[in-house]
Design an enzyme around this catalytic site. Structure first.
Site, PDB file in Angstrom:
ATOM      1  N   CYS A   1       4.684  59.624 -66.817  1.00  0.00           N
ATOM      2  CA  CYS A   1       5.898  60.400 -67.091  1.00  0.00           C
ATOM      3  C   CYS A   1       7.150  59.529 -66.984  1.00  0.00           C
ATOM      4  CB  CYS A   1       5.975  61.562 -66.112  1.00  0.00           C
ATOM      5  SG  CYS A   1       7.065  62.882 -66.690  1.00  0.00           S
TER       6      CYS A   1
ATOM      7  N   ASP B   1       4.028  68.782 -57.282  1.00  0.00           N
ATOM      8  CA  ASP B   1       4.866  67.612 -57.023  1.00  0.00           C
ATOM      9  C   ASP B   1       5.456  67.705 -55.617  1.00  0.00           C
ATOM     10  OD1 ASP B   1       6.306  65.277 -57.401  1.00  0.00           O
ATOM     11  OD2 ASP B   1       7.062  65.861 -59.364  1.00  0.00           O
TER      12      ASP B   1
END
Length: 231
Positions: A29, A148
Site C-alpha cells: 500500500c 490496522d
C-alpha cells in the site's frame, strides 16, 4: 511408466492447489511510483494500494493513480484508499482511476460504501476498544476487513502494531492484517493470525510513499518462508 507419470502429475497438481489455497496474499500500500508497483508485482504482490486522501503523505493524484493502475500486470488488483472523502470525491476517483476495489479507511458506514456499485474492503482501527465482530456484521457486503494498528477512524500507515490475540478466530470473511508489519515480524504475524492477506506500507519504505527494493525483497521472502513452514 505411463501410470507412474500420471500419478506424479496428479500428485503435483494437488500439492500445487493446496499451496495456492494456503498462500498468504500480499497487498503493498501507499504506492506512489510505477517502478515500486512493478517491483512489488514481480515479487508476488496480489494487490497494489494507492492513497487518494489529500491529508495523507502518500496521497497521489488521479493521474498518478491511473498511471500506476495501467502499468499493473494481469490478475493484480488496483486498490484506492479513501478516508472520509465526500461521495462526489469518491465517484471522481473511481471514474478516473477505474480501480478493482475501494478500501474505505474512515468512519464511512455500510450504506455509503455500497453506494458506488464497486467492490470494497473496510478498515478497522484496532487501537482502542473495538468490537471486531460487530463491525464485520455491520458491513455485510464488504469483501474483507483490514485490521490496522491505528485508532478507529484515523489514518493508517503509521507502522504501529497491535495485539494480534484480539482478532477473533471465527470470522466468516477474509482478514487483511496490517499495522506495523515489516520483514522482521511478518513471519510471526502469519504464524499467529493465519490471515487471508498481509497489507503494509511504511514497513518497506525509505520515506513515505517511496519503497525500498531490499526491504520489499526481504518482506516477500519472509512471507514465502512462513507459508512454506505452515504448509
Amino acid at each position: 511408466c505411463f501410470y507412474s507419470r500420471s500419478f506424479a502429475f496428479v500428485r503435483g497438481s494437488i500439492l500445487l492447489c493446496v499451496e495456492l489455497m494456503n498462500r498468504t496474499r500480499v497487498k503493498i500500500c501507499g504506492i506512489t511510483r510505477v517502478e515500486d508497483a512493478l517491483l512489488a508485482c514481480e515479487l508476488g504482490a496480489d494487490a497494489i494500494g494507492m492513497v487518494m486522501t489529500p491529508t495523507s503523505p502518500r496521497c497521489v493524484s488521479i493521474a498518478q493513480a491511473r498511471a500506476i493502475r495501467d502499468a499493473l500486470p494481469a490478475f493484480v488488483d488496483a486498490v484506492v484508499l479513501s478516508h472520509d472523502l465526500s461521495a462526489e470525491h469518491v465517484r471522481v476517483v473511481i471514474e478516473g482511476v477505474r480501480p478493482s476495489l475501494v478500501q474505505f479507511h474512515g468512519m464511512e458506514d455500510a450504506a455509503f460504501c455500497e453506494s458506488f456499485g464497486i467492490r470494497y474492503v473496510k478498515a478497522i482501527g484496532m487501537d482502542g476498544d473495538v468490537d471486531v465482530r460487530a463491525v464485520v456484521m455491520a458491513y455485510p457486503h464488504a469483501l474483507g476487513f483490514v485490521l490496522d494498528g491505528h485508532p478507529p477512524g484515523q489514518h493508517g500507515g503509521r507502522g504501529k502494531t497491535f495485539d494480534w490475540a484480539r482478532i477473533p478466530r471465527d470470522l466468516d470473511r477474509p482478514i487483511l492484517l496490517a499495522g506495523g508489519l515489516n520483514p522482521e515480524n511478518v513471519g510471526n504475524a502469519i504464524r499467529a493470525v493465519r490471515p487471508w492477506a498481509v497489507d503494509l506500507a511504511s514497513g518497506v519504505e525509505t520515506s513515505p510513499g517511496v519503497k525500498d527494493a531490499a526491504k520489499l525483497r526481504a518482506f516477500f521472502a519472509a512471507v514465502h518462508a512462513a507459508d512454506a513452514e505452515l504448509s
